[in-house]
Design a protein around this motif. Structure first.
Motif, PDB file in Angstrom:
ATOM      1  N   SER A  27       0.827  -1.197   0.000  1.00 31.42           N
ATOM      2  CA  SER A  27       0.000   0.000   0.000  1.00 31.42           C
ATOM      3  C   SER A  27       0.867   1.256   0.000  1.00 31.42           C
ATOM      4  CB  SER A  27      -0.915   0.010   1.236  1.00 31.42           C
ATOM      5  OG  SER A  27      -1.630   1.218   1.309  1.00 31.42           O
ATOM      6  N   ASP A  29      -0.769   4.243   0.530  1.00 28.41           N
ATOM      7  CA  ASP A  29      -1.560   5.192   1.294  1.00 28.41           C
ATOM      8  C   ASP A  29      -0.935   5.395   2.679  1.00 28.41           C
ATOM      9  OD1 ASP A  29      -3.156   5.102  -0.885  1.00 28.41           O
ATOM     10  OD2 ASP A  29      -4.714   3.862   0.030  1.00 28.41           O
ATOM     11  N   HIS A  30      -1.235   6.538   3.289  1.00 22.35           N
ATOM     12  CA  HIS A  30      -0.696   6.856   4.605  1.00 22.35           C
ATOM     13  C   HIS A  30      -1.840   7.209   5.545  1.00 22.35           C
ATOM     14  CE1 HIS A  30       3.428   6.815   3.175  1.00 22.35           C
ATOM     15  NE2 HIS A  30       3.102   7.655   2.202  1.00 22.35           N
ATOM     16  N   LYS A  31      -1.693   6.777   6.808  1.00 20.87           N
ATOM     17  CA  LYS A  31      -2.620   7.162   7.856  1.00 20.87           C
ATOM     18  C   LYS A  31      -1.821   7.845   8.957  1.00 20.87           C
ATOM     19  CE  LYS A  31      -6.438   3.894   7.256  1.00 20.87           C
ATOM     20  NZ  LYS A  31      -7.304   2.898   7.943  1.00 20.87           N
ATOM     21  N   SER A  42      -6.491  10.037   6.787  1.00 19.66           N
ATOM     22  CA  SER A  42      -6.049   9.126   5.736  1.00 19.66           C
ATOM     23  C   SER A  42      -5.692   9.918   4.487  1.00 19.66           C
ATOM     24  CB  SER A  42      -7.136   8.100   5.407  1.00 19.66           C
ATOM     25  OG  SER A  42      -7.430   7.295   6.536  1.00 19.66           O
ATOM     26  N   LYS A  44      -4.668   9.336   0.632  1.00 15.32           N
ATOM     27  CA  LYS A  44      -4.625   8.352  -0.449  1.00 15.32           C
ATOM     28  C   LYS A  44      -3.778   8.890  -1.594  1.00 15.32           C
ATOM     29  CE  LYS A  44      -7.560   5.433  -3.353  1.00 15.32           C
ATOM     30  NZ  LYS A  44      -6.908   4.203  -2.885  1.00 15.32           N
ATOM     31  N   ARG A  45      -2.823   8.098  -2.021  1.00 12.05           N
ATOM     32  CA  ARG A  45      -1.950   8.494  -3.123  1.00 12.05           C
ATOM     33  C   ARG A  45      -2.467   7.902  -4.428  1.00 12.05           C
ATOM     34  NH1 ARG A  45      -0.955  12.322  -2.195  1.00 12.05           N
ATOM     35  NH2 ARG A  45      -0.339  12.897  -0.119  1.00 12.05           N
ATOM     36  N   GLU A  46      -2.804   8.791  -5.357  1.00 11.15           N
ATOM     37  CA  GLU A  46      -3.320   8.334  -6.643  1.00 11.15           C
ATOM     38  C   GLU A  46      -2.208   7.733  -7.500  1.00 11.15           C
ATOM     39  OE1 GLU A  46      -6.399   8.191  -7.246  1.00 11.15           O
ATOM     40  OE2 GLU A  46      -7.106   9.361  -5.531  1.00 11.15           O
TER      41      GLU A  46
END
Length: 295
Positions: A27, A29-31, A42, A44-46
């Motif tokens: 993943s 994405d970062h939280k 959150s 979200k990386r496209e």
């Protein structure tokens, strides 16, 4: 990691964030958990990271809002911003041994910014300039092995915690060695005390408060192999038991950055909130942190 915002009419406020583990290994994405607002954000990386930042990546901690990483597949070091998704490529390491941690002296866009790496299993510290178009890792302080490093932006000095049981101070402008102070004991990050088969660990951290330019040495007293009831459990290798550890207490010494002397702090941290970790530790005035009062 920490972020800061300031205006001409409002006092400087600081919002420390904790980065949570990604849901899966692949993943992007970062939280992030905001301590001041007590909520999870959150991001979200496209788009995926650049090809040289993909693969078996080891994260080496966060500094000044940037995450430092090492790609084991191509030995590439790089910085990434979890908010903007931007990546900055650093020079390829000359040594095959991955670094223990990487810290920044300022924003990586600044021309005088230095990225500083420290090795744990091999001797040495090296620096580079991310803001320069052409740069290489320049070795320095290569006589000893180092457990932790901290940097003073006001004095432009680097402080190094050695495995031999001392703290060194280096002037990065020269560069030149300034002083060394032995610690009050010789335990380091890997030491164990086996009393009646009970394992105690004493990891140490260098913590810099950049607002007051004060340096601290934090020693964490840890009991290994703890059971569910908090009691010590003998490790049985044949059964493959993997017991957690338990932090018993912290000891804090303040280091005089000019004289190189230690003073034990008793009962008070002067309103500071300290965040310690294996890669990068820092302190913040608790009164300036949104949602917190003096500690």
């Amino acid at each position: 990691m920490s972020t800061a915002a300031a205006t001409t009419t409002e006092p400087r406020k600081i919002s420390p964030w904790l980065m949570l583990p990604p849901p899966t290994q692949a993943s992007h994405d970062h939280k992030l958990y905001s301590l001041g607002e007590k909520k999870v954000v959150s991001i979200k990386r496209e788009a995926p990271p650049p090809p040289w930042a993909q693969g078996q990546v080891t994260h080496l901690g966060c500094t000044r809002g940037w995450m430092a990483s090492f790609n084991e597949d191509n030995r590439q070091t790089f910085l990434s911003n979890p908010i903007t998704g931007r990546h900055i490529r650093l020079p390829t390491l000359p040594d095959s041994t991955p670094p223990h941690n990487i810290i920044l002296t300022s924003s990586p866009d600044a021309h005088d910014c230095r990225a500083i790496i420290a090795y744990y299993h091999s001797a040495g510290i090296a620096v580079c300039f991310p803001g320069h178009s052409t740069t290489n890792w320049l070795p320095m302080c290569d006589q000893l092995h180092y457990l932790d490093i901290a940097y003073s932006t006001r004095q432009k000095r680097l402080f190094c915690l050695t495995t031999s049981g001392s703290v060194e101070c280096w002037d990065l402008e020269s560069p030149s060695f300034l002083w060394k102070v032995p610690l009050c004991d010789s335990e380091d990050d890997d030491d164990e005390d086996d009393e009646d088969d009970i394992r105690f660990y004493y990891p140490k951290y260098l913590v810099m408060d950049e607002h007051s330019d004060r340096l601290f040495l934090v020693t964490r007293d840890v009991l290994g192999h703890v059971g569910r009831d908090g009691s010590y459990m003998k490790s049985v290798c044949s059964l493959g038991n993997d017991y957690p550890h338990k932090t018993l207490s912290f000891d804090v010494h303040e280091i005089d950055v000019n004289k190189g002397t230690l003073r034990y702090t008793e009962g008070s941290l002067d309103g500071l909130a300290m965040f310690v970790g294996a890669n990068h530790s820092f302190a913040l005035p608790a009164a300036d942190v949104r949602g917190y009062s003096n500690t």
